[in-house]
Design a protein around this motif. Sequence first.
Motif, PDB file in Angstrom:
ATOM      1  N   SER B 267     -41.981  84.687  72.064  1.00 57.80           N
ATOM      2  CA  SER B 267     -41.101  85.354  71.099  1.00 57.80           C
ATOM      3  C   SER B 267     -39.964  86.072  71.824  1.00 57.80           C
ATOM      4  N   SER B 268     -40.247  86.599  73.030  1.00 58.52           N
ATOM      5  CA  SER B 268     -39.162  87.192  73.822  1.00 58.52           C
ATOM      6  C   SER B 268     -38.125  86.134  74.178  1.00 58.52           C
ATOM      7  N   ALA B 269     -38.639  84.929  74.516  1.00 57.92           N
ATOM      8  CA  ALA B 269     -37.719  83.831  74.870  1.00 57.92           C
ATOM      9  C   ALA B 269     -36.830  83.490  73.677  1.00 57.92           C
ATOM     10  N   ILE B 270     -37.400  83.490  72.475  1.00 61.40           N
ATOM     11  CA  ILE B 270     -36.609  83.165  71.283  1.00 61.40           C
ATOM     12  C   ILE B 270     -35.535  84.236  71.058  1.00 61.40           C
ATOM     13  N   VAL B 271     -35.918  85.515  71.237  1.00 54.86           N
ATOM     14  CA  VAL B 271     -34.946  86.599  71.077  1.00 54.86           C
ATOM     15  C   VAL B 271     -33.826  86.464  72.105  1.00 54.86           C
ATOM     16  N   TRP B 272     -34.215  86.169  73.348  1.00 56.60           N
ATOM     17  CA  TRP B 272     -33.216  86.003  74.412  1.00 56.60           C
ATOM     18  C   TRP B 272     -32.247  84.884  74.058  1.00 56.60           C
ATOM     19  N   LEU B 273     -32.815  83.766  73.567  1.00 60.01           N
ATOM     20  CA  LEU B 273     -32.001  82.623  73.180  1.00 60.01           C
ATOM     21  C   LEU B 273     -31.043  83.011  72.054  1.00 60.01           C
ATOM     22  N   GLY B 274     -31.578  83.777  71.099  1.00 64.71           N
ATOM     23  CA  GLY B 274     -30.748  84.223  69.978  1.00 64.71           C
ATOM     24  C   GLY B 274     -29.584  85.069  70.448  1.00 64.71           C
ATOM     25  N   LEU B 275     -29.866  85.973  71.394  1.00 60.45           N
ATOM     26  CA  LEU B 275     -28.809  86.824  71.942  1.00 60.45           C
ATOM     27  C   LEU B 275     -27.760  85.983  72.647  1.00 60.45           C
ATOM     28  N   ARG B 276     -28.212  84.991  73.414  1.00 57.64           N
ATOM     29  CA  ARG B 276     -27.273  84.136  74.144  1.00 57.64           C
ATOM     30  C   ARG B 276     -26.393  83.352  73.177  1.00 57.64           C
ATOM     31  N   LEU B 277     -27.012  82.825  72.134  1.00 60.04           N
ATOM     32  CA  LEU B 277     -26.266  81.990  71.178  1.00 60.04           C
ATOM     33  C   LEU B 277     -25.218  82.798  70.435  1.00 60.04           C
ATOM     34  N   THR B 278     -25.521  84.087  70.123  1.00 58.67           N
ATOM     35  CA  THR B 278     -24.550  84.893  69.374  1.00 58.67           C
ATOM     36  C   THR B 278     -23.634  85.666  70.311  1.00 58.67           C
ATOM     37  N   GLY B 279     -23.849  85.515  71.616  1.00 56.95           N
ATOM     38  CA  GLY B 279     -22.971  86.160  72.588  1.00 56.95           C
ATOM     39  C   GLY B 279     -23.082  87.673  72.577  1.00 56.95           C
ATOM     40  N   GLN B 280     -24.252  88.206  72.227  1.00 56.19           N
ATOM     41  CA  GLN B 280     -24.436  89.660  72.202  1.00 56.19           C
ATOM     42  C   GLN B 280     -25.266  90.083  73.403  1.00 56.19           C
ATOM     43  N   SER B 281     -25.093  91.320  73.828  1.00 51.52           N
ATOM     44  CA  SER B 281     -25.929  91.821  74.908  1.00 51.52           C
ATOM     45  C   SER B 281     -26.951  92.789  74.322  1.00 51.52           C
ATOM     46  N   LEU B 282     -28.075  92.899  75.002  1.00 52.80           N
ATOM     47  CA  LEU B 282     -29.148  93.760  74.499  1.00 52.80           C
ATOM     48  C   LEU B 282     -28.698  95.219  74.467  1.00 52.80           C
TER      49      LEU B 282
END
Lengths: 369, 289
Positions: B267-282
Amino acid sequence: MTLCIGSVMAHSTDLDIVNVTKRFGSHAAVDEVTFSVAPGEFFSILGPSGCGKTTLMRMIAGFEHPTSGDIRIRGQSMIGVPANRRPVNMVFQSLALFPMMSVGENVAYGLMCRGMPREDAEERASRMLERVGLTGFGERRVTALSGGQRQRVAIARCLVLEPTLVLLDEPLGALDLKLREHMKIELKQLQGTFNTTFAYITHDQSEALVMSDRIAVMNQGRFEQVGSPRELYHNPATPFVASFVGETNRLQGEIMASSDGTVALQLPSGMVTRGTGRVPQKAAVAFVRPESIALAPSQPALRDLPNRFEGRVSAVLFDGANSSLLIETLGFEQPVRAVLPQAGPLAGIEVGAPIHVGWTADAMKVFAA
Amino acid sequence: MMTKPAQRLTFFLLLAPAILWLGLLIVLPHVEILILSFSERVAPRVYAFGVGNYLEFFTEPLYWRTFARTAFMSILVTALTLVLAFPIALYIARVAQGRVKAMLLLLCLLPFWVSELVRTLGWMMLLRETGVISYMLRAAGLADQPVELLYNDGAVILGLVYGGLLFMIVPLANALESLEPSVVEAGFDLGGSRWTVLRRIVIPHAMPGIVAGSIIVFMLTVGNFATPVLLGGKNGLWFTEQIYAQFITRFNWPQGAAFGMLLLLLSSAIVWLGLRLTGQSLGTTLKQA
């Protein structure tokens, strides 16, 4: 025949405001205002905050709707036309640049809203940025710009759409003094080069006087006077205009005698002054500009003036070319303010020095109080 | 300089509860679970180090399919929650004023005063065969026999979206509130339609809030247990049920621990992927949340 006149009329003005009223509850923010703006004109609405000028401007832009009256742009009624369909663009007080877009995207936004392809819009935007002196700024973030640069982006964003009318809502308010002085000149020049009609609202009389072709002075929802900066300054129509536009000395008194436009005004101290105006009643106010007051170290020098008084310097307000004196004058409740020429013999005058003041009857405008 | 040791002591004292909380309740159990997940049973009561528990996840289709289903449904739930929450948040942030605004936020919060279990049981009362909706459908003549609305994916999604709404609305409303009204007006003034203003100004501005809300809702949904079990019944097939089954029913703690770690990682990997796709930083996202 009527049709012909109608079409000529449509081109002779860019903006017509006809009997526009805007009520919020029982309060009329804008009350029966009527005026027209000619093509290429720099028209300012000057008034204190809360006078209704922002409401008026928002009605022209399409964000508020008049309670009654008509707003016409090039003869076309704008009633019922939404903001995004009006040939009017606004420079906001806060500038309202889009922080999520680059400078180039900000300028290209309006063109893309019209369906222009991205490349063409960006091309046009970069040419517009060149014209306002921001060559090569297209890729920058708007947050990385200085105040003056942001200002130019906000104006470029409007001008690129070639609107009939650009509305400017106190856009210089957020700038520091030096930059504001500079932007005044720059705005005026931009307006000249693009030959676009500007409607500018401000509470700063100096901005309005410097830039405008015509100014409307607004107070409590109504226009007090519309005219050129010189007219407003030299021939104010109402006491409000006389006191709001430019520095002035205000005197209160009673009319003793009047004939053919000249009046004798008696101050509460019994002192009599002479001014011009037509006042049908006894109570009156009079205004004298500080630069109309002649100063002299002795009485004989002011021999020809109908108003001559004697006083003592109570303060020297040194401000370079704008320096003035406050003079405690016999028979006056308030100290009289007079411009102190820095090139004259009195330039070095000190507080407490005796001095004589005088002015012509023409220089003193008298109104019913 | 004189006060420095005292200041440092105060700092640590103030920090201590947080460190204890994190260390004892989160880090320590996870270390324990990590160690446990790598121990394989070689004989009764004899354990050895190995990755067998992890291999089990990939070789047994039931497990990874259940996980894939959980992940997919969670993404769907997150997307649905976002679509539903956006207009609500927009209304709360931009239209509602003063007391109305506070009241609307309170209304969103109100269901959370009841425990999740009770809320879910409430949905069961509405959806079951002899429930309120079934009765009303029959009364209105839209159905001639009792309708079972429970125990399907729709019911699970409904329950999860309902549970996630608040966690989406709050960060979204926060993000939208900071949008200057004149920026929106400028968007219209320059000729933008409602859709253009929404797409080019409102949504980009709300992006940190959208991402923050989506992460929270996604994580809550993936890790939810009661809602899929109660509303989905046997058809729920949520990955947390597998973990529960390993720990409690089959008493295979190492296997359950491996599943737990996998849930965390995937689930962390999915969140990371989501962040990358939307170009947002944590970082910016956390500030918004």
